[in-house]
Write a protein that holds these residues in place. Structure first.
Motif, PDB file in Angstrom:
ATOM      1  N   GLY A 137     110.892  21.520  17.392  1.00 27.06           N
ATOM      2  CA  GLY A 137     110.066  21.482  18.299  1.00 27.06           C
ATOM      3  C   GLY A 137     110.381  22.422  19.430  1.00 27.06           C
ATOM      4  O   GLY A 137     109.687  22.297  20.498  1.00 27.06           O
ATOM      5  N   ARG A 138     110.959  23.601  19.155  1.00 22.89           N
ATOM      6  CA  ARG A 138     111.448  24.603  20.214  1.00 22.89           C
ATOM      7  C   ARG A 138     111.294  25.878  19.428  1.00 22.89           C
ATOM      8  O   ARG A 138     111.775  26.009  18.566  1.00 22.89           O
ATOM      9  CB  ARG A 138     112.605  24.228  20.852  1.00 22.89           C
ATOM     10  N   ASP A 139     110.834  26.782  20.172  1.00 22.53           N
ATOM     11  CA  ASP A 139     110.959  28.239  19.549  1.00 22.53           C
ATOM     12  C   ASP A 139     112.281  28.889  20.081  1.00 22.53           C
ATOM     13  O   ASP A 139     112.302  29.707  21.068  1.00 22.53           O
ATOM     14  CB  ASP A 139     109.607  28.991  20.194  1.00 22.53           C
ATOM     15  N   LEU A 140     113.243  28.391  19.244  1.00 25.72           N
ATOM     16  CA  LEU A 140     114.597  29.064  19.293  1.00 25.72           C
ATOM     17  C   LEU A 140     115.038  29.420  18.108  1.00 25.72           C
ATOM     18  O   LEU A 140     114.655  28.796  16.903  1.00 25.72           O
ATOM     19  CB  LEU A 140     115.610  27.906  20.119  1.00 25.72           C
ATOM     20  N   GLU A 141     115.907  30.402  18.140  1.00 29.75           N
ATOM     21  CA  GLU A 141     116.600  31.031  16.920  1.00 29.75           C
ATOM     22  C   GLU A 141     117.780  30.287  16.779  1.00 29.75           C
ATOM     23  O   GLU A 141     118.731  30.117  17.749  1.00 29.75           O
ATOM     24  CB  GLU A 141     116.830  32.398  16.963  1.00 29.75           C
ATOM     25  N   LEU A 170     122.113  29.175  19.754  1.00 29.19           N
ATOM     26  CA  LEU A 170     120.943  29.487  19.895  1.00 29.19           C
ATOM     27  C   LEU A 170     120.504  30.649  20.845  1.00 29.19           C
ATOM     28  O   LEU A 170     121.228  30.764  21.927  1.00 29.19           O
ATOM     29  CB  LEU A 170     120.107  27.956  20.573  1.00 29.19           C
ATOM     30  N   ARG A 171     119.340  31.112  20.410  1.00 29.36           N
ATOM     31  CA  ARG A 171     118.796  32.299  20.988  1.00 29.36           C
ATOM     32  C   ARG A 171     117.454  32.202  21.594  1.00 29.36           C
ATOM     33  O   ARG A 171     116.645  31.656  20.607  1.00 29.36           O
ATOM     34  CB  ARG A 171     119.083  33.490  20.464  1.00 29.36           C
ATOM     35  N   PRO A 172     116.980  32.402  22.584  1.00 31.60           N
ATOM     36  CA  PRO A 172     115.446  32.171  22.832  1.00 31.60           C
ATOM     37  C   PRO A 172     114.483  33.211  21.993  1.00 31.60           C
ATOM     38  O   PRO A 172     114.989  34.477  21.797  1.00 31.60           O
ATOM     39  CB  PRO A 172     115.430  32.540  24.305  1.00 31.60           C
ATOM     40  N   ARG A 173     113.375  32.675  21.633  1.00 27.50           N
ATOM     41  CA  ARG A 173     112.265  33.715  20.893  1.00 27.50           C
ATOM     42  C   ARG A 173     111.223  33.742  21.862  1.00 27.50           C
ATOM     43  O   ARG A 173     110.722  34.371  22.045  1.00 27.50           O
ATOM     44  CB  ARG A 173     112.097  32.897  19.653  1.00 27.50           C
ATOM     45  N   GLY A 174     110.943  32.335  21.964  1.00 26.45           N
ATOM     46  CA  GLY A 174     109.788  32.200  22.828  1.00 26.45           C
ATOM     47  C   GLY A 174     109.913  31.181  24.105  1.00 26.45           C
ATOM     48  O   GLY A 174     109.467  31.113  25.176  1.00 26.45           O
ATOM     49  N   ASP A 175     110.683  30.030  23.828  1.00 27.36           N
ATOM     50  CA  ASP A 175     111.189  29.202  24.736  1.00 27.36           C
ATOM     51  C   ASP A 175     112.292  29.600  25.363  1.00 27.36           C
ATOM     52  O   ASP A 175     113.026  30.269  25.046  1.00 27.36           O
ATOM     53  CB  ASP A 175     111.246  27.828  23.962  1.00 27.36           C
ATOM     54  N   ALA A 176     112.495  28.750  26.755  1.00 25.46           N
ATOM     55  CA  ALA A 176     113.853  29.009  27.537  1.00 25.46           C
ATOM     56  C   ALA A 176     114.992  28.218  26.653  1.00 25.46           C
ATOM     57  O   ALA A 176     114.463  27.373  25.928  1.00 25.46           O
ATOM     58  CB  ALA A 176     113.333  28.698  28.825  1.00 25.46           C
TER      59      ALA A 176
END
Length: 165
Positions: free
Chosen positions: A94-98, A109-115
């Motif tokens: 549910g989140r754009d995180l790596e 966790l690193r951001p891709r698109g989401d904060a």
């Protein structure tokens, strides 16, 4: 060959997750053993869907919490002791995180698109491989209605927890 040898086969069972759609179409099996589709782990979800096969949704998650946060990454309390990595790292649901490897107890966790999530936020992970992930836990928490608004209906013991080979 079995029937020709005089052995009756009134019930044929078979087909795993990867071949169940083909086996179902053939109509030979009276039972399909498509276990991973019950949970739809990240590994199987990454496969191209078989035409005319049912679509499955994720149903197994590892709940984690953000325990540290910086400008470029957040650390969660779910490492290799909470999810199997033999089929790849988990995905953040549910989140754009790596998700990156943080060792036995932690994930990064690193951001891709989401904060990045805030300190104390819940982060749900979709395991890379469901079977060995289940083997790492004592209980399932069974929720009906989805992760965000669902209601806990039961807690089921994982009776064979830790039993391998």
């Amino acid at each position: 060959m079995i029937t020709a040898a005089g052995i009756a086969c009134p019930f044929v069972t078979g087909a795993g997750t990867g071949s169940f759609a083909f086996e179902a179409r053939e109509g030979v099996c009276g039972e399909l053993q498509a276990g991973s589709y019950l949970f739809m782990d990240a590994d199987y979800a990454a496969n191209a869907p078989t035409p005319n096969a049912p679509q499955f949704e994720h149903a197994l998650f590892v709940k984690s919490e953000v325990m540290s946060r910086g400008h470029s990454h957040a650390v969660i309390d779910a490492g290799h002791k909470s999810h199997a990595i033999d089929s790849g790292l988990p995905r953040v649901w549910g989140r754009d995180l790596e998700f990156a490897n943080g060792g036995d107890e932690h994930g990064i966790l690193r951001p891709r698109g989401d904060a990045l999530p805030a300190l104390g936020d819940t982060v749900w992970l979709v395991p890379g491989h469901c079977d060995p992930t289940v083997n790492l836990h004592d209980h399932f928490v069974v929720v009906r209605g989805g992760l965000q608004t669902g209601v806990v209906e039961a807690v089921w013991a994982v009776d064979a927890r830790g039993c391998v080979g």
